[in-house]
Enzyme design. Structure first.
Site, PDB file in Angstrom:
ATOM      1  N   ARG A  55       0.822  -1.221   0.000  1.00  0.00           N
ATOM      2  CA  ARG A  55       0.000   0.000   0.000  1.00  0.00           C
ATOM      3  C   ARG A  55       0.855   1.269   0.000  1.00  0.00           C
ATOM      4  NH1 ARG A  55      -2.246   1.351   4.684  1.00  0.00           N
ATOM      5  NH2 ARG A  55      -2.736  -0.826   5.159  1.00  0.00           N
ATOM      6  N   ASP A 180      -5.842  22.502 -10.076  1.00  0.00           N
ATOM      7  CA  ASP A 180      -6.057  21.367 -10.974  1.00  0.00           C
ATOM      8  C   ASP A 180      -5.296  21.689 -12.260  1.00  0.00           C
ATOM      9  OD1 ASP A 180      -6.974  19.577 -12.933  1.00  0.00           O
ATOM     10  OD2 ASP A 180      -8.936  19.367 -11.971  1.00  0.00           O
ATOM     11  N   LYS A 205      -5.571  11.695 -18.214  1.00  0.00           N
ATOM     12  CA  LYS A 205      -5.671  12.437 -19.471  1.00  0.00           C
ATOM     13  C   LYS A 205      -4.345  12.366 -20.244  1.00  0.00           C
ATOM     14  CE  LYS A 205      -9.822  13.251 -18.080  1.00  0.00           C
ATOM     15  NZ  LYS A 205     -10.241  14.355 -17.254  1.00  0.00           N
TER      16      LYS A 205
HETATM   17  C1  LIG Z   1     -10.966  14.261 -16.015  1.00  0.00           C
HETATM   18  C2  LIG Z   1     -10.642  15.365 -15.089  1.00  0.00           C
HETATM   19  C3  LIG Z   1     -10.545  15.139 -13.724  1.00  0.00           C
HETATM   20  C4  LIG Z   1     -10.851  13.816 -13.078  1.00  0.00           C
HETATM   21  O1  LIG Z   1     -10.035  12.778 -13.469  1.00  0.00           O
HETATM   22  P1  LIG Z   1     -10.518  11.253 -13.365  1.00  0.00           P
HETATM   23  O2  LIG Z   1      -9.261  10.494 -13.530  1.00  0.00           O
HETATM   24  O3  LIG Z   1     -11.506  11.064 -14.460  1.00  0.00           O
HETATM   25  O4  LIG Z   1     -11.155  11.076 -12.024  1.00  0.00           O
HETATM   26  C5  LIG Z   1     -10.199  16.199 -12.918  1.00  0.00           C
HETATM   27  N1  LIG Z   1      -9.973  17.421 -13.414  1.00  0.00           N
HETATM   28  C6  LIG Z   1     -10.063  17.682 -14.728  1.00  0.00           C
HETATM   29  C7  LIG Z   1      -9.807  19.052 -15.221  1.00  0.00           C
HETATM   30  C8  LIG Z   1     -10.409  16.666 -15.598  1.00  0.00           C
HETATM   31  O5  LIG Z   1     -10.536  16.935 -16.904  1.00  0.00           O
END
Ligand SMILES: *Cc1c(COP(=O)(O)O)cnc(C)c1O
Length: 392
Positions: A55, A180, A205
């Site tokens: 973990r 983010d 992404k």
């Molecule tokens: C897709 C996305 C997320 C979340 O990511 P996941 O891996 O799908 O949980 C967070 N912030 C942004 C800007 C995103 O495009």
């Protein structure tokens, strides 16, 4: 070291590669020791990339988190099973009951939902703010404001934020600045150069880049890294070494992919700008995108994701536009090699501190690595279908 070189070398420490090119996939729950001293030594070095228990991560996790820290900067990188888990856990690491946070109005929808449905329940209050608020953020800071969360550019509508100004004011009031950075991917925006304390990414992404792994990262400065790391561990956050291996592989081509995504997307966006059906292009590199001046000042480049607003269209005609596309599939993600498209008619319902003025649909595209002229041709036929549906 320049980015291009980093993409090739990041995380490829001899300790993790065992003499081959790529770090090995080390699957483990149990890590075994032969002597008490060995075991005690591992525990004493648990924060120092030493395997103790699955973990806490194996060598594959150490290689990937080292690579992310090299890309984004900061003192360390915590790993999560999705971008959403990275956001929720990173916020939770720094707030307590009675605290207040400032959340950008154009945050990714699940981030908003987390504030409204989970943080609220725990007695943590959220105020949403205009992404273009700049220095006026000061007026929203309360005595109990602990954290200011940014997402730049914003989800769906792509507003670019004045990150250094907001960070400076947040810091003057003792708040943590969290961003983010999924769009910037740790490449086109370097968060720690602009005052960010914790940078979160959906590695799902562009880092992974092939639409086959869910993964999240949170990278922090020296000051905040221990608290982030410890809270992530306490929350039981861990990730699969197979997924991390794919994410590491993604990093190797991140630079060339981003460049090609950028080139293709700019070509499509410039073409869209000439279309009479398009009211505005929400691409950070275009003057029509709110906050474009901050993009020019702070970013190193763009990628494949942007939006545009139509000046016509209703449910039926936008359906005709989207349903007949052959290269663009509809999907709630982006950052893979393939083109994607979404028609969004409820932009107003995704925000509360700002107004959305258009009554017409917004289209968000992720421009992939296909032949760009074929993509444009596909969209052109889509506009034909939109117009004929409207003429009926
Ligand atoms: C897709 C996305 C997320 C979340 O990511 P996941 O891996 O799908 O949980 C967070 N912030 C942004 C800007 C995103 O495009």
């Amino acid at each position: 070291m320049k980015n291009e070189t980093k993409f090739v070398t990041a995380g490829r420490n001899d300790k993790w590669t065992n003499g081959v090119v790529n770090p090995s996939v080390t699957r483990a729950s149990t890590v075994v020791f032969n002597t008490v001293d060995e075991m005690n030594n591992a525990v004493a070095n648990r924060f120092n990339q030493t395997m103790v228990y699955g973990r806490r991560g194996t060598t594959t996790a150490f290689a990937f988190s080292e690579a992310m820290t090299e890309l984004e900067g900061g003192a360390g990188c915590a790993l999560y099973p999705s971008g959403t888990a990275a956001i929720t856990n990173a916020i939770l690491a720094f707030v307590s009951a009675g605290d207040h946070i400032l959340m950008v109005d154009t945050a990714y929808e699940p981030t908003r939902d987390y504030c409204d449905k989970i943080l609220a329940k725990m007695g943590i209050e959220t105020t949403y703010y205009d992404p273009l608020i700049g220095a006026d953020i000061e007026g929203l800071i309360q005595d109990n404001t602990r954290l200011v969360f940014l997402e730049s550019p914003g989800s769906i509508t792509m507003e670019v934020q004045d990150v250094p100004t907001i960070s400076r004011i947040a810091h003057q009031h003792g708040c943590i600045v969290m961003l983010d950075n999924t769009w910037g991917a740790g490449v086109n925006f370097k968060p720690f150069d602009y005052g960010v304390d914790v940078s979160v990414q959906a590695a799902t992404k562009y880092i992974v880049g092939h639409s086959d792994v869910m993964l999240g990262t949170a990278t922090a400065t020296e000051e905040y890294w221990p608290q982030l790391r410890d809270n992530s561990y306490l929350m039981g956050q861990c990730t699969s070494p197979d997924d991390l291996y794919l994410a590491l592989r993604g990093i190797r081509t991140l630079g060339v992919r981003l460049k090609q995504h950028q080139e293709n997307a700019l070509k499509v966006a410039h073409w869209l700008q000439t279309r009479e059906e398009v009211a505005s292009i929400l691409h950070p590199a275009f003057a029509s995108c709110p906050g474009h001046e901050f993009f020019k000042r702070d970013f190193n480049g763009s990628n494949g994701l942007f939006s545009f607003v139509l000046n016509r269209g209703d449910k039926q005609s936008i359906k005709a536009f989207l349903d007949g596309l052959s290269h663009f599939k509809m999907g709630y993600s982006w950052g893979g090699f393939e083109s994607l498209i979404l028609g969004i008619s409820n932009v107003s319902s995704l925000r509360s501190a700002t107004q959305w003025s258009s009554q017409y649909p917004l289209v968000r595209v992720h421009i992939g690595l296909e032949n760009v002229d074929e993509l444009i041709e596909d969209l052109a036929k889509g506009f034909d279908r939109l117009n004929s549906a409207l003429a009926k």
